[in-house]
Design an enzyme around this catalytic site. Structure first.
Site, PDB file in Angstrom:
ATOM      1  N   ARG A 167      -1.658  -1.509 -11.060  1.00  0.00           N
ATOM      2  CA  ARG A 167      -2.175  -2.380  -9.984  1.00  0.00           C
ATOM      3  C   ARG A 167      -3.664  -2.666 -10.070  1.00  0.00           C
ATOM      4  O   ARG A 167      -4.149  -3.578  -9.424  1.00  0.00           O
ATOM      5  CB  ARG A 167      -1.828  -1.751  -8.630  1.00  0.00           C
ATOM      6  CG  ARG A 167      -0.331  -1.629  -8.472  1.00  0.00           C
ATOM      7  CD  ARG A 167       0.043  -0.809  -7.275  1.00  0.00           C
ATOM      8  NE  ARG A 167      -0.189  -1.520  -6.039  1.00  0.00           N
ATOM      9  CZ  ARG A 167      -0.251  -0.925  -4.849  1.00  0.00           C
ATOM     10  NH1 ARG A 167      -0.127   0.374  -4.776  1.00  0.00           N
ATOM     11  NH2 ARG A 167      -0.455  -1.628  -3.770  1.00  0.00           N
TER      12      ARG A 167
ATOM     13  N   GLN B  43      -2.508  -8.821 -10.657  1.00  0.00           N
ATOM     14  CA  GLN B  43      -2.512  -8.887  -9.187  1.00  0.00           C
ATOM     15  C   GLN B  43      -1.465  -9.836  -8.608  1.00  0.00           C
ATOM     16  O   GLN B  43      -0.875  -9.558  -7.566  1.00  0.00           O
ATOM     17  CB  GLN B  43      -3.907  -9.232  -8.673  1.00  0.00           C
ATOM     18  CG  GLN B  43      -4.748  -7.963  -8.547  1.00  0.00           C
ATOM     19  CD  GLN B  43      -6.190  -8.209  -8.167  1.00  0.00           C
ATOM     20  OE1 GLN B  43      -6.529  -9.266  -7.638  1.00  0.00           O
ATOM     21  NE2 GLN B  43      -7.036  -7.245  -8.462  1.00  0.00           N
TER      22      GLN B  43
ATOM     23  N   ASP C  58       1.880  -8.085  -8.053  1.00  0.00           N
ATOM     24  CA  ASP C  58       1.843  -6.815  -7.322  1.00  0.00           C
ATOM     25  C   ASP C  58       2.685  -6.870  -6.040  1.00  0.00           C
ATOM     26  O   ASP C  58       2.187  -7.159  -4.948  1.00  0.00           O
ATOM     27  CB  ASP C  58       0.387  -6.460  -7.013  1.00  0.00           C
ATOM     28  CG  ASP C  58       0.244  -5.056  -6.432  1.00  0.00           C
ATOM     29  OD1 ASP C  58       1.275  -4.441  -6.101  1.00  0.00           O
ATOM     30  OD2 ASP C  58      -0.895  -4.591  -6.306  1.00  0.00           O
TER      31      ASP C  58
ATOM     32  N   SER D 237       1.743  -4.406  -3.120  1.00  0.00           N
ATOM     33  CA  SER D 237       0.673  -4.897  -2.241  1.00  0.00           C
ATOM     34  C   SER D 237       1.170  -6.022  -1.345  1.00  0.00           C
ATOM     35  O   SER D 237       0.874  -6.040  -0.142  1.00  0.00           O
ATOM     36  CB  SER D 237      -0.517  -5.409  -3.066  1.00  0.00           C
ATOM     37  OG  SER D 237      -1.245  -4.333  -3.587  1.00  0.00           O
TER      38      SER D 237
ATOM     39  N   TYR E 232      -4.800   5.912  -6.084  1.00  0.00           N
ATOM     40  CA  TYR E 232      -3.910   6.567  -5.112  1.00  0.00           C
ATOM     41  C   TYR E 232      -4.487   7.911  -4.664  1.00  0.00           C
ATOM     42  O   TYR E 232      -5.421   8.429  -5.259  1.00  0.00           O
ATOM     43  CB  TYR E 232      -2.537   6.822  -5.752  1.00  0.00           C
ATOM     44  CG  TYR E 232      -1.767   5.565  -6.051  1.00  0.00           C
ATOM     45  CD1 TYR E 232      -1.232   4.795  -5.019  1.00  0.00           C
ATOM     46  CD2 TYR E 232      -1.579   5.133  -7.351  1.00  0.00           C
ATOM     47  CE1 TYR E 232      -0.525   3.642  -5.283  1.00  0.00           C
ATOM     48  CE2 TYR E 232      -0.861   3.978  -7.628  1.00  0.00           C
ATOM     49  CZ  TYR E 232      -0.340   3.237  -6.591  1.00  0.00           C
ATOM     50  OH  TYR E 232       0.357   2.095  -6.855  1.00  0.00           O
TER      51      TYR E 232
HETATM   52  P1  NAD Z   1      -0.045   4.080  -0.863  1.00  0.00           P
HETATM   53  O1  NAD Z   1       1.016   3.250  -0.203  1.00  0.00           O
HETATM   54  O2  NAD Z   1       0.335   4.946  -2.017  1.00  0.00           O
HETATM   55  O3  NAD Z   1      -0.690   5.042   0.240  1.00  0.00           O
HETATM   56  C1  NAD Z   1      -1.205   4.531   1.450  1.00  0.00           C
HETATM   57  C2  NAD Z   1      -2.445   5.294   1.810  1.00  0.00           C
HETATM   58  O4  NAD Z   1      -2.107   6.632   2.206  1.00  0.00           O
HETATM   59  C3  NAD Z   1      -3.453   5.447   0.676  1.00  0.00           C
HETATM   60  O5  NAD Z   1      -4.675   4.837   1.059  1.00  0.00           O
HETATM   61  C4  NAD Z   1      -3.591   6.946   0.510  1.00  0.00           C
HETATM   62  O6  NAD Z   1      -4.901   7.341   0.155  1.00  0.00           O
HETATM   63  C5  NAD Z   1      -3.187   7.446   1.871  1.00  0.00           C
HETATM   64  N1  NAD Z   1      -2.794   8.860   1.941  1.00  0.00           N
HETATM   65  C6  NAD Z   1      -2.008   9.568   1.101  1.00  0.00           C
HETATM   66  N2  NAD Z   1      -1.899  10.854   1.520  1.00  0.00           N
HETATM   67  C7  NAD Z   1      -2.621  10.959   2.657  1.00  0.00           C
HETATM   68  C8  NAD Z   1      -2.889  12.016   3.552  1.00  0.00           C
HETATM   69  N3  NAD Z   1      -2.398  13.257   3.366  1.00  0.00           N
HETATM   70  N4  NAD Z   1      -3.674  11.769   4.609  1.00  0.00           N
HETATM   71  C9  NAD Z   1      -4.203  10.523   4.813  1.00  0.00           C
HETATM   72  N5  NAD Z   1      -3.990   9.492   4.007  1.00  0.00           N
HETATM   73  C10 NAD Z   1      -3.205   9.698   2.931  1.00  0.00           C
HETATM   74  O7  NAD Z   1      -1.274   3.216  -1.318  1.00  0.00           O
HETATM   75  P2  NAD Z   1      -1.411   1.645  -1.498  1.00  0.00           P
HETATM   76  O8  NAD Z   1      -1.731   1.044  -0.194  1.00  0.00           O
HETATM   77  O9  NAD Z   1      -0.231   1.131  -2.217  1.00  0.00           O
HETATM   78  O10 NAD Z   1      -2.685   1.515  -2.439  1.00  0.00           O
HETATM   79  C11 NAD Z   1      -3.535   2.567  -2.716  1.00  0.00           C
HETATM   80  C12 NAD Z   1      -4.736   2.121  -3.466  1.00  0.00           C
HETATM   81  O11 NAD Z   1      -4.484   1.272  -4.554  1.00  0.00           O
HETATM   82  C13 NAD Z   1      -5.696   1.401  -2.599  1.00  0.00           C
HETATM   83  O12 NAD Z   1      -6.964   1.876  -2.931  1.00  0.00           O
HETATM   84  C14 NAD Z   1      -5.563   0.011  -3.025  1.00  0.00           C
HETATM   85  O13 NAD Z   1      -6.713  -0.747  -2.728  1.00  0.00           O
HETATM   86  C15 NAD Z   1      -5.392   0.213  -4.485  1.00  0.00           C
HETATM   87  N6  NAD Z   1      -4.929  -1.005  -5.058  1.00  0.00           N
HETATM   88  C16 NAD Z   1      -5.754  -1.611  -5.935  1.00  0.00           C
HETATM   89  C17 NAD Z   1      -5.390  -2.787  -6.483  1.00  0.00           C
HETATM   90  C18 NAD Z   1      -6.308  -3.476  -7.425  1.00  0.00           C
HETATM   91  O14 NAD Z   1      -7.302  -2.917  -7.838  1.00  0.00           O
HETATM   92  N7  NAD Z   1      -6.015  -4.680  -7.791  1.00  0.00           N
HETATM   93  C19 NAD Z   1      -4.172  -3.362  -6.159  1.00  0.00           C
HETATM   94  C20 NAD Z   1      -3.353  -2.709  -5.279  1.00  0.00           C
HETATM   95  C21 NAD Z   1      -3.738  -1.519  -4.733  1.00  0.00           C
END
Ligand code: NAD
Length: 391
Positions: free
Chosen positions: A121, A127, A130, A133, A228
């Site tokens: 991702r 992107q 994705d 997302s 993550y």
């Molecule tokens: P996810 O669905 O795996 O998790 C959701 C959130 O839960 C995350 O922010 C994680 O840190 C949090 N989490 C996990 N355990 C936890 C705990 N014990 N207590 C509190 N919070 C907790 O994550 P997601 O939304 O699919 O994406 C995660 C990361 O990936 C983000 O930083 C997102 O910006 C990044 N991302 C980047 C790109 C890119 O660079 N193009 C694209 C997609 C996602």
């Protein structure tokens, strides 16, 4: 190559993997598109709309016989699995790290399995593919509406001749894609929003959306690989749960979105935290699913009310309840990924390609996705559940 779209059979799943708008894009790349009759019904997309876009509407039997690649939202259902033949390909959200047994089954059948959720991702060229997302964005938005609808007070501050209502205090736990969308949506409805994540680097994003970032003193940075979170140790988890309970008790609506890839969702709201909440408070547990949830006592797809009057909504698949928008986004992700993998009108599997290395789970009779293969080697070939319970 003939690519086909199935009618989803999972109860409550109203999305479709391809909308008519994307049919022309695939046909332009030399692909023939088959659509199972009724595939778009849940998203208000009639068979006739697919036919007008140049697809052929077929029965499930015809689809199984003719398709080279079958697109779906989630995993193949039992009927589809039974009807697949060697050399066919499936593309969907197969979640192989949570269900490695399915990867083995597909590999044994000689089926090429492509899973949208394995996409790398952080690659900017990926992107547009994705789906995690795009669907998290839809779900994060809907979670706030679900929470607001179940809450017996206003979200915004309202001043009327009959009195002034204070704004709702909303807490978002987990500030990934869904959590950030939830913050923005709750703010637009006028709530006062706080948020917390084990990845403190999300603080600036929370603040830029008008939320207040909560920093816990008992748990440090738990950022893992690839953007993550990592799973917390037992000690960290207990400290986090205890410290979070004080914050949870002060909020009217709590939306939990926490996930750790390939693991059970972490438990953030314990029985004790629930007991400290006030009557009328609402929790929307987006982590809720067959593996558990972020909230003690949450039941997937159901609403339960605790003895002290706290409503807990188990809402792990909210994107399915916004089928028009979710299908349009998902369809663009599916088409973009598919076109990335098609050369000269045929599927060209190339495990050396960075994107394909993430999404191709099985090919030519073997599980070739490194993380899934490693998990299977670790847990044995019959593995079907994720390692490391975190709750
Ligand atoms: P996810 O669905 O795996 O998790 C959701 C959130 O839960 C995350 O922010 C994680 O840190 C949090 N989490 C996990 N355990 C936890 C705990 N014990 N207590 C509190 N919070 C907790 O994550 P997601 O939304 O699919 O994406 C995660 C990361 O990936 C983000 O930083 C997102 O910006 C990044 N991302 C980047 C790109 C890119 O660079 N193009 C694209 C997609 C996602």
């Amino acid at each position: 190559m003939k690519v086909a779209v199935i009618k989803e059979s999972t109860p409550g799943e109203r999305r479709v993997a391809l909308v008519p708008e994307m049919v022309a894009r695939l046909r332009g790349a030399g692909l023939e598109v088959l659509v199972e009759s009724g595939a778009g019904d849940g998203a208000w997309l009639a068979d006739s709309a697919y036919a007008e876009a140049g697809a052929t509407v077929v029965s499930r039997t015809e689809l199984l016989a003719d398709a080279d690649l079958i697109m779906m939202v989630g995993k193949p259902d039992e009927g589809l699995l039974g009807g697949l033949r060697p050399g066919q390909a499936v593309l969907g959200m197969l979640n192989p790290l949570a269900d490695p047994g399915l990867a083995t089954t597909l590999a044994d059948k000689g089926v090429t399995a492509i899973s949208l959720d394995g996409l790398p991702r952080t690659l900017s060229r990926a992107q547009g593919m994705d789906a995690l997302s795009s669907q998290a964005n839809v779900a994060g938005y809907k979670a706030v509406l679900v929470g607001a609808a179940a809450f017996g007070r206003f979200f915004p501050m309202l001043t009327t001749a009959a009195g002034t209502a204070r704004p709702a205090k909303v807490l978002i736990l987990g500030t990934g894609v869904a959590g950030l969308q939830a913050i923005g949506t709750a703010r637009r409805l006028g709530a006062v929003v706080s948020a917390y994540d084990v990845r403190p680097q999300t603080k600036t994003e929370v603040e830029s959306l008008g939320g207040t970032f909560i920093e816990l003193t008992s748990v440090g940075n738990a950022a893992g690989e690839g953007g993550y979170a990592r799973a917390l140790t037992d000690e960290e988890r207990q400290a986090q749960q205890a410290e979070l309970a004080g914050h949870i008790a002060r909020h009217d609506v709590v939306i939990t979105t926490a996930q750790v890839p390939g693991r059970k969702p972490p438990l953030l709201v314990t029985e004790d935290a629930l007991k400290a909440m006030t009557a009328g408070a609402v929790i929307v547990d987006m982590g809720s699913g067959p593996l558990g949830g972020n909230v003690a006592g949450s039941v997937p797809g159901e609403t339960v009310v605790t003895g002290n009057g706290v409503t807990i909504i188990g809402a792990g698949n909210l994107a399915a309840s916004v089928p028009g928008a979710a299908s349009a986004f998902l369809s663009r992700n599916v088409a973009t990924l598919l076109l990335h993998m098609v050369k000269d009108g045929a599927l060209a599997i190339d495990p050396d390609d960075e994107i394909q290395a993430g999404v191709v789970i099985s090919h030519e009779g073997a599980v070739i996705h490194p993380a899934t293969a490693a998990l299977l080697a670790e847990s044995g070939p019959g593995a079907s559940s994720p390692k490391g319970a975190t709750s």
